[in-house]
Design a protein around this motif. Structure first.
Motif, PDB file in Angstrom:
ATOM      1  N   ASP A  23     -30.212  23.206  26.586  1.00  0.00           N
ATOM      2  CA  ASP A  23     -28.989  23.987  25.848  1.00  0.00           C
ATOM      3  C   ASP A  23     -27.783  23.319  25.424  1.00  0.00           C
ATOM      4  O   ASP A  23     -27.077  23.752  24.329  1.00  0.00           O
ATOM      5  N   PHE A  24     -27.603  22.433  26.121  1.00  0.00           N
ATOM      6  CA  PHE A  24     -26.424  21.341  25.789  1.00  0.00           C
ATOM      7  C   PHE A  24     -26.563  20.918  24.277  1.00  0.00           C
ATOM      8  O   PHE A  24     -25.547  20.944  23.593  1.00  0.00           O
ATOM      9  N   GLN A  25     -27.751  20.322  24.122  1.00  0.00           N
ATOM     10  CA  GLN A  25     -28.037  19.964  22.915  1.00  0.00           C
ATOM     11  C   GLN A  25     -28.198  20.876  21.815  1.00  0.00           C
ATOM     12  O   GLN A  25     -27.375  20.606  20.568  1.00  0.00           O
ATOM     13  N   ARG A  26     -28.460  21.863  21.901  1.00  0.00           N
ATOM     14  CA  ARG A  26     -28.849  23.017  21.306  1.00  0.00           C
ATOM     15  C   ARG A  26     -27.067  23.428  20.893  1.00  0.00           C
ATOM     16  O   ARG A  26     -26.796  23.522  19.571  1.00  0.00           O
ATOM     17  N   ALA A  27     -26.189  23.522  21.546  1.00  0.00           N
ATOM     18  CA  ALA A  27     -24.895  23.908  21.379  1.00  0.00           C
ATOM     19  C   ALA A  27     -24.199  22.690  20.682  1.00  0.00           C
ATOM     20  O   ALA A  27     -23.186  23.119  19.853  1.00  0.00           O
TER      21      ALA A  27
END
Length: 168
Positions: A23-27
């Motif tokens: 989710d960090f990378q998606r954001a």
């Protein structure tokens, strides 16, 4: 618009940690597009490469769809932008819009999250035809983290060439 990134936990279980880093990378990818127009997002800002930020978003929609829906969930469905299975088609964002690209990407991320949460464990497997073998959900999540991280590096250069914005 300012995108918020979830901070990955410093002490957590494997699945929670993988989920948070993904989710960090998606954001991070979304952050790289904040404040840009459709024209900016389509711009091939790092010649001679034809890559654009919108092309990256479209590509990551295909990646999410392929690994979670087609591989882990075993769904028989075409790619978003190519019925012929041409993964390169997503990169061609010359006529794409933010709304179109992000609608597809958000839908695929929602499917991916649902599939991951419904899986009994990280040991659940699905068949990856390009590799000719079964792969675990664990590997899929790690692969997606790797894929986003690599493309977020590309996004850094593309964004800087558009308006000089640098940073996390």
């Amino acid at each position: 618009m300012t995108t918020e990134r979830p901070a990955p936990p410093v002490r957590a279980g494997e699945r929670e940690t993988l989920r948070a880093f993904l989710d960090f990378q998606r954001a991070t990818l979304v952050m790289k597009t904040d404040g840009l127009t459709d024209e900016d997002l389509r711009r091939r800002s790092s010649p001679p490469s034809t890559l654009s930020l919108l092309g990256l978003v479209r590509h990551m929609a295909e990646v999410e769809r392929t690994w979670f829906r087609r591989v882990i969930n075993g769904e028989d469905l075409p790619l978003v932008w190519s019925a012929e299975g041409d993964f390169q088609a997503a990169y061609d964002a010359r006529t794409a819009t933010r709304a179109e690209a992000f609608e597809a990407w958000k839908a695929e991320v929602a499917h991916a999250r649902r599939i991951e949460r419904a899986a009994d464990s990280l040991d659940v497997t699905g068949y990856q035809p390009r590799w000719g073998e079964h792969v675990s959900l664990r590997l899929v999540m790690l692969h997606l983290i790797h894929e986003y991280a690599r493309h977020n590096g590309h996004a850094d250069f593309l964004r800087e060439a558009i308006d000089g914005t640098v940073g996390a």
